[in-house]
Design a protein around this motif. Structure first.
Motif, PDB file in Angstrom:
ATOM      1  N   CYS A  10       0.804  -1.220   0.000  1.00  0.00           N
ATOM      2  CA  CYS A  10       0.000   0.000   0.000  1.00  0.00           C
ATOM      3  C   CYS A  10       0.836   1.269   0.000  1.00  0.00           C
ATOM      4  O   CYS A  10       0.290   2.357  -0.171  1.00  0.00           O
ATOM      5  CB  CYS A  10      -0.962  -0.008   1.179  1.00  0.00           C
ATOM      6  SG  CYS A  10      -0.123   0.133   2.744  1.00  0.00           S
ATOM      7  N   PHE A  11       2.156   1.161   0.171  1.00  0.00           N
ATOM      8  CA  PHE A  11       2.966   2.383   0.161  1.00  0.00           C
ATOM      9  C   PHE A  11       4.393   2.032  -0.253  1.00  0.00           C
ATOM     10  O   PHE A  11       5.006   1.145   0.334  1.00  0.00           O
ATOM     11  CB  PHE A  11       2.948   3.041   1.550  1.00  0.00           C
ATOM     12  CG  PHE A  11       3.304   4.494   1.521  1.00  0.00           C
ATOM     13  CD1 PHE A  11       2.384   5.442   1.091  1.00  0.00           C
ATOM     14  CD2 PHE A  11       4.569   4.926   1.894  1.00  0.00           C
ATOM     15  CE1 PHE A  11       2.716   6.795   1.039  1.00  0.00           C
ATOM     16  CE2 PHE A  11       4.916   6.277   1.860  1.00  0.00           C
ATOM     17  CZ  PHE A  11       3.981   7.210   1.430  1.00  0.00           C
ATOM     18  N   ASP A  12       4.914   2.748  -1.253  1.00  0.00           N
ATOM     19  CA  ASP A  12       6.284   2.488  -1.723  1.00  0.00           C
ATOM     20  C   ASP A  12       7.291   3.027  -0.714  1.00  0.00           C
ATOM     21  O   ASP A  12       7.127   4.146  -0.207  1.00  0.00           O
ATOM     22  CB  ASP A  12       6.537   3.192  -3.061  1.00  0.00           C
ATOM     23  CG  ASP A  12       5.807   2.515  -4.203  1.00  0.00           C
ATOM     24  OD1 ASP A  12       4.907   1.709  -3.942  1.00  0.00           O
ATOM     25  OD2 ASP A  12       6.151   2.817  -5.371  1.00  0.00           O
ATOM     26  N   THR A  13       8.330   2.240  -0.472  1.00  0.00           N
ATOM     27  CA  THR A  13       9.342   2.675   0.487  1.00  0.00           C
ATOM     28  C   THR A  13      10.743   2.316  -0.001  1.00  0.00           C
ATOM     29  O   THR A  13      10.904   1.736  -1.064  1.00  0.00           O
ATOM     30  CB  THR A  13       9.112   2.017   1.867  1.00  0.00           C
ATOM     31  OG1 THR A  13       8.941   0.622   1.670  1.00  0.00           O
ATOM     32  CG2 THR A  13       7.919   2.586   2.568  1.00  0.00           C
ATOM     33  N   GLY A  14      11.718   2.627   0.792  1.00  0.00           N
ATOM     34  CA  GLY A  14      13.123   2.395   0.445  1.00  0.00           C
ATOM     35  C   GLY A  14      13.991   3.193   1.416  1.00  0.00           C
ATOM     36  O   GLY A  14      14.969   2.702   1.949  1.00  0.00           O
ATOM     37  N   HIS A  15      13.558   4.434   1.651  1.00  0.00           N
ATOM     38  CA  HIS A  15      14.251   5.245   2.649  1.00  0.00           C
ATOM     39  C   HIS A  15      13.554   5.038   3.998  1.00  0.00           C
ATOM     40  O   HIS A  15      12.366   4.729   4.067  1.00  0.00           O
ATOM     41  CB  HIS A  15      14.211   6.721   2.257  1.00  0.00           C
ATOM     42  CG  HIS A  15      15.104   7.022   1.086  1.00  0.00           C
ATOM     43  ND1 HIS A  15      15.478   8.294   0.742  1.00  0.00           N
ATOM     44  CD2 HIS A  15      15.699   6.208   0.192  1.00  0.00           C
ATOM     45  CE1 HIS A  15      16.266   8.252  -0.322  1.00  0.00           C
ATOM     46  NE2 HIS A  15      16.413   6.992  -0.675  1.00  0.00           N
ATOM     47  N   SER A  16      14.324   5.288   5.029  1.00  0.00           N
ATOM     48  CA  SER A  16      13.883   4.922   6.373  1.00  0.00           C
ATOM     49  C   SER A  16      12.937   5.939   7.024  1.00  0.00           C
ATOM     50  O   SER A  16      12.928   7.119   6.673  1.00  0.00           O
ATOM     51  CB  SER A  16      15.151   4.799   7.232  1.00  0.00           C
ATOM     52  OG  SER A  16      14.845   4.683   8.569  1.00  0.00           O
ATOM     53  N   SER A  17      12.164   5.432   7.981  1.00  0.00           N
ATOM     54  CA  SER A  17      11.423   6.244   8.957  1.00  0.00           C
ATOM     55  C   SER A  17      10.162   6.918   8.411  1.00  0.00           C
ATOM     56  O   SER A  17       9.679   7.885   8.986  1.00  0.00           O
ATOM     57  CB  SER A  17      12.347   7.312   9.599  1.00  0.00           C
ATOM     58  OG  SER A  17      13.591   6.759   9.927  1.00  0.00           O
ATOM     59  N   THR A  18       9.618   6.406   7.320  1.00  0.00           N
ATOM     60  CA  THR A  18       8.439   7.025   6.710  1.00  0.00           C
ATOM     61  C   THR A  18       7.127   6.365   7.144  1.00  0.00           C
ATOM     62  O   THR A  18       6.047   6.919   6.930  1.00  0.00           O
ATOM     63  CB  THR A  18       8.499   6.922   5.172  1.00  0.00           C
ATOM     64  OG1 THR A  18       8.472   5.541   4.793  1.00  0.00           O
ATOM     65  CG2 THR A  18       9.758   7.554   4.610  1.00  0.00           C
ATOM     66  N   SER A  76      20.375  -2.598  -8.210  1.00  0.00           N
ATOM     67  CA  SER A  76      19.265  -3.479  -7.845  1.00  0.00           C
ATOM     68  C   SER A  76      18.324  -2.952  -6.760  1.00  0.00           C
ATOM     69  O   SER A  76      17.252  -3.503  -6.569  1.00  0.00           O
ATOM     70  CB  SER A  76      19.812  -4.838  -7.447  1.00  0.00           C
ATOM     71  OG  SER A  76      20.964  -4.676  -6.687  1.00  0.00           O
ATOM     72  N   ASP A  77      18.684  -1.898  -6.046  1.00  0.00           N
ATOM     73  CA  ASP A  77      17.751  -1.346  -5.059  1.00  0.00           C
ATOM     74  C   ASP A  77      16.700  -0.423  -5.698  1.00  0.00           C
ATOM     75  O   ASP A  77      15.711  -0.066  -5.047  1.00  0.00           O
ATOM     76  CB  ASP A  77      18.498  -0.603  -3.942  1.00  0.00           C
ATOM     77  CG  ASP A  77      19.085  -1.567  -2.919  1.00  0.00           C
ATOM     78  OD1 ASP A  77      18.523  -2.668  -2.761  1.00  0.00           O
ATOM     79  OD2 ASP A  77      20.105  -1.231  -2.294  1.00  0.00           O
ATOM     80  N   GLY A  78      16.964   0.003  -6.920  1.00  0.00           N
ATOM     81  CA  GLY A  78      15.914   0.702  -7.679  1.00  0.00           C
ATOM     82  C   GLY A  78      15.720   2.179  -7.399  1.00  0.00           C
ATOM     83  O   GLY A  78      16.591   2.858  -6.827  1.00  0.00           O
ATOM     84  N   GLU A  79      14.540   2.668  -7.796  1.00  0.00           N
ATOM     85  CA  GLU A  79      14.198   4.101  -7.794  1.00  0.00           C
ATOM     86  C   GLU A  79      14.672   4.869  -6.567  1.00  0.00           C
ATOM     87  O   GLU A  79      15.207   5.963  -6.670  1.00  0.00           O
ATOM     88  CB  GLU A  79      12.665   4.310  -7.811  1.00  0.00           C
ATOM     89  CG  GLU A  79      11.959   4.026  -9.088  1.00  0.00           C
ATOM     90  CD  GLU A  79      11.421   2.611  -9.124  1.00  0.00           C
ATOM     91  OE1 GLU A  79      12.020   1.728  -8.465  1.00  0.00           O
ATOM     92  OE2 GLU A  79      10.421   2.368  -9.823  1.00  0.00           O
ATOM     93  N   THR A  80      14.389   4.273  -5.391  1.00  0.00           N
ATOM     94  CA  THR A  80      14.620   5.013  -4.153  1.00  0.00           C
ATOM     95  C   THR A  80      16.112   5.160  -3.838  1.00  0.00           C
ATOM     96  O   THR A  80      16.489   6.018  -3.047  1.00  0.00           O
ATOM     97  CB  THR A  80      13.957   4.278  -2.972  1.00  0.00           C
ATOM     98  OG1 THR A  80      14.417   2.915  -2.973  1.00  0.00           O
ATOM     99  CG2 THR A  80      12.448   4.308  -3.087  1.00  0.00           C
ATOM    100  N   HIS A  81      16.929   4.316  -4.442  1.00  0.00           N
ATOM    101  CA  HIS A  81      18.339   4.305  -4.067  1.00  0.00           C
ATOM    102  C   HIS A  81      19.286   4.820  -5.155  1.00  0.00           C
ATOM    103  O   HIS A  81      20.487   4.961  -4.895  1.00  0.00           O
ATOM    104  CB  HIS A  81      18.760   2.883  -3.666  1.00  0.00           C
ATOM    105  CG  HIS A  81      18.260   2.459  -2.312  1.00  0.00           C
ATOM    106  ND1 HIS A  81      16.928   2.396  -2.004  1.00  0.00           N
ATOM    107  CD2 HIS A  81      18.920   2.081  -1.187  1.00  0.00           C
ATOM    108  CE1 HIS A  81      16.778   1.996  -0.752  1.00  0.00           C
ATOM    109  NE2 HIS A  81      17.971   1.801  -0.233  1.00  0.00           N
ATOM    110  N   GLN A  82      18.765   5.060  -6.367  1.00  0.00           N
ATOM    111  CA  GLN A  82      19.668   5.546  -7.421  1.00  0.00           C
ATOM    112  C   GLN A  82      20.208   6.913  -7.009  1.00  0.00           C
ATOM    113  O   GLN A  82      19.438   7.775  -6.583  1.00  0.00           O
ATOM    114  CB  GLN A  82      18.921   5.687  -8.761  1.00  0.00           C
ATOM    115  CG  GLN A  82      18.100   4.483  -9.188  1.00  0.00           C
ATOM    116  CD  GLN A  82      18.923   3.258  -9.600  1.00  0.00           C
ATOM    117  OE1 GLN A  82      20.141   3.220  -9.394  1.00  0.00           O
ATOM    118  NE2 GLN A  82      18.264   2.263 -10.152  1.00  0.00           N
ATOM    119  N   GLY A  83      21.525   7.076  -7.183  1.00  0.00           N
ATOM    120  CA  GLY A  83      22.142   8.349  -6.765  1.00  0.00           C
ATOM    121  C   GLY A  83      22.242   9.299  -7.938  1.00  0.00           C
ATOM    122  O   GLY A  83      23.344   9.712  -8.319  1.00  0.00           O
TER     123      GLY A  83
END
Ligand SMILES: Cc1ncc(C[n+]2csc(CCOP(=O)(O)OP(=O)(O)O)c2C)c(N)n1
Length: 620
Positions: free
Chosen positions: A109-117, A420-427
């Motif tokens: 129900c919610f996209d994540t990748g970065h912490s504490s959201t 491989s971590d995708g959208e949230t992690h691309q620098g």
């Protein structure tokens, strides 16, 4: 196999209770087998098997909402929601993501990748439900590491005022990626401690009594069941004092106890924290004994736990050694990490200079302002951080570091496509967001030697500096070229005419290939290593404009707001007679996949760049 009977959400509810432990073992075997082949997050997922099963038994998906924090521990959730077959493609281009993705399943129900959201997002779901008069449950699952993030604290502050059901599962394994740090960690350790395990007492009773209608009944039932829900108890008073209802701690590997706890939590008309104790790496000894190493893994041999591919020297490793060498000469140097000591290479510094090392928890915003304070206090702070995680500290970089021109060095690791971590992690945004802050100097090395030279340069420079470098193996390209670094000046590699290829950082690799290919077809281009994204070398651009008709910039970043834009502006503002062609990644979010596959798919190869150059010249 019981796992074979689970093909969609809620199928787990048909598994007989006595078979649940066997299902947990099968899930663990499945995860170890698959992750050993594809790579992925292992230790955290092995720790959340029973917790996820219990949540799937206690809630109805997709109506009820499970909001995962970070999302790296949601593999069992994926398994229980009909995505078993996709595990062979985990984190590969076009395959299943390693994080929850709304586009992948209606149970995410919610996209994540970065912490504490998760608490913020979950509370949003709660309010949306309440305004619509809905009755579904919302559950945010947050780790003890993620709870150290400021955003989670802001959300708890807000959630404490909530007067409807909102379940916050605190998945406490006493670890972030490394051992957890700070007061939150101490608080939880206190709760977990010996005297925490008491029988039901007055404080628990008062929590339970908050349950409308059923409260008193449950208290009397629990009191009757002498050893029943033994771990409902007092120590969550700190949370209670904040206005949150606290239940726990409960053994996160005991499905029965977890389900009982959720049954109680569902009855509360408040935000309720269910404190669950889990063990990272459970069920696979190498991961249990070394959870940090098995947090995120590349393919490994299950018997030995050792990685299959031989490790290569990385930019992180070069930074790690160089900062120690510099710090041994200069006692003003201090280092900061936001819970990423091993990932950023600071573990070595931590061991050698423990008093000059600061792990601030998953708190990038705080890390930056803290660094500003250290610099104002006369020290030389190096904040080593992944490019994508630094995004959250934009205002602190601008407001606390740059306005005051404080000499903080940002070591921006994992810049460019990370894979491989995708959208949230691309620098792929740092050239843009650092570039637009006045007073920020942004550099990027072409190879390992230049990274070290840039660190020396940054140490001698009295102002904010960012140095960005990629994930993975170092390059030794053009190591014979080592002109001294001068502020704002680029480095000539090859002088020619016609097309000038201007690259920044690691994109010298693509630049060199473009150079070779143009040479092979009879052209004589120039190749320049820009070194500085900001300030751009205007003097050089003036010289190039005199001898070339085209400037081709290459950067591994989105096009908007980056290096190419700086060059274009310099040309326009000075009225130079030269055409500028910007090669970059598109202004898009880039999904997960192997780095070279992604570069191909998103037009960041020498051939694609030459095509762009040719079409600008009318060559088809
Ligand atoms: C903003 C941000 N910083 C850093 C990270 C990297 N990171 C991923 S998981 C993790 C540790 C999370 O610890 P915890 O919440 O306790 O979960 P566990 O893995 O222990 O289950 C970190 C630091 C991140 N995802 N987001």
């Amino acid at each position: 196999m019981i796992l074979d009977t689970i093909n969609k959400a809620n199928d787990i509810k048909n598994v007989p209770i006595e078979d649940l432990p066997r299902l947990a073992s099968e899930i663990r075997e499945f995860l170890i087998d698959h992750i050993s082949r594809t790579g992925g997050h292992l230790a955290s997922n092995l720790g959340t098997v029973e917790l996820t099963m219990a949540m799937h038994l206690s809630f109805d998906l997709p109506e009820d909402k499970l909001v995962w924090d970070v999302g790296h521990q949601a593999y069992t959730h994926k398994l229980l929601t009909g995505r078993k077959e996709e595990f062979d493609t985990l984190r590969q281009f076009g395959g299943m993501s390693g994080f929850p993705k709304r586009r992948e399943s209606d149970c995410d129900c919610f996209d994540t990748g970065h912490s504490s959201t998760s608490i913020s997002a979950g509370l949003g779901y709660v309010k949306a439900r309440d305004l619509a008069g809905g009755t579904n449950y919302v559950v945010s699952i947050i780790g003890d590491g993620a709870l150290t993030g400021g955003l989670a604290m802001e959300a708890l502050n807000n959630a404490a005022e909530n007067k409807s059901n909102f379940i916050i599962v605190l998945n406490d394994n006493n670890m972030s990626i490394s051992p957890n740090v700070g007061a939150i960690s101490s608080l939880l350790t206190g709760i977990r401690g010996d005297n925490a395990y008491r029988d039901i007492n007055d404080n628990v009773k008062s929590s339970l009594k908050k349950i409308p209608v059923y409260g008193d009944k449950i208290v009397s039932q629990v009191q009757k069941a002498k050893s029943g829900i033994k771990q409902l108890f007092l120590p969550g008073m700190k949370f209670e004092d904040m206005g949150l209802t606290y239940l726990g701690p409960v053994d996160g590997h005991d499905i029965g106890k977890l389900c009982k706890m959720f049954k109680i939590a569902k009855k509360m008309n408040t935000s309720v924290i269910v404190h669950v104790i889990t063990e990272k790496g459970r069920g696979y000894e190498p991961a249990r004994l070394r959870p940090e190493r098995f947090h995120g893994v590349s393919p490994f041999d299950v018997t030995t736990g050792k990685p299959i591919a031989a490790s290569k020297t990385t930019y992180t490793e070069v930074f790690s050694r160089k900062i120690c060498e510099m710090a041994s000469r200069d006692n003003k140097i201090v280092a900061i990490t936001a819970s990423m000591a091993s990932g950023t290479g600071l573990t070595r510094f931590q061991k050698r200079f423990p008093l000059r090392f600061f792990d601030v928890g998953i708190a990038e915003e705080h890390a930056v302002t803290f660094a500003a304070g250290l610099a104002a206090g006369g020290l030389k702070p190096y904040f080593a951080v992944y490019s994508s995680f630094l995004q959250r500290a934009f205002d602190e970089i601008l407001h606390d570091v740059c306005i005051q021109q404080l000499p903080v060095v940002f070591m921006i690791d994992r810049a460019g496509i990370v894979g491989s971590d995708g959208e949230t992690h691309q620098g792929i945004f740092d050239y843009s967001y650092m570039n637009i802050i006045p007073g920020m100097t942004v550099m990027a090395p072409k190879n390992r030697l230049e990274l070290m030279d840039m660190m020396e340069f940054a140490n001698s420079y009295d102002g904010p500096v960012a140095i960005r470098y990629p994930r993975g193996a170092v390059s030794d390209i053009f190591s014979d070229f080592k002109e001294e670094i001068c502020y704002g000046r680029a480095e000539h590699i090859y002088d020619g005419e016609g097309t000038a290829i201007l690259t920044i950082g690691a994109s010298i690799e693509e630049g060199a290939q473009v150079y070779d290919k143009l040479k092979a077809r009879g052209e004589n281009p120039s190749l320049i290593n820009a070194r500085f994204e900001n300030p751009v070398d205007t003097q050089l651009i003036a010289e190039l404009a005199a001898k070339h008709d085209r400037l081709l910039t290459i950067e591994e970043n989105i096009g908007a707001g980056g290096f190419g834009m700086n060059v274009l502006r310099a040309v326009n503002e000075n009225g130079y007679d030269i055409k500028v062609i910007n090669a970059s990644l598109p202004d898009e979010y880039i999904p997960h996949g192997g780095v070279s596959k992604l570069k191909e798919a998103y037009g960041f190869t020498a051939d694609a760049i030459i095509e762009k150059l040719d079409s600008s010249r009318g060559i088809l």
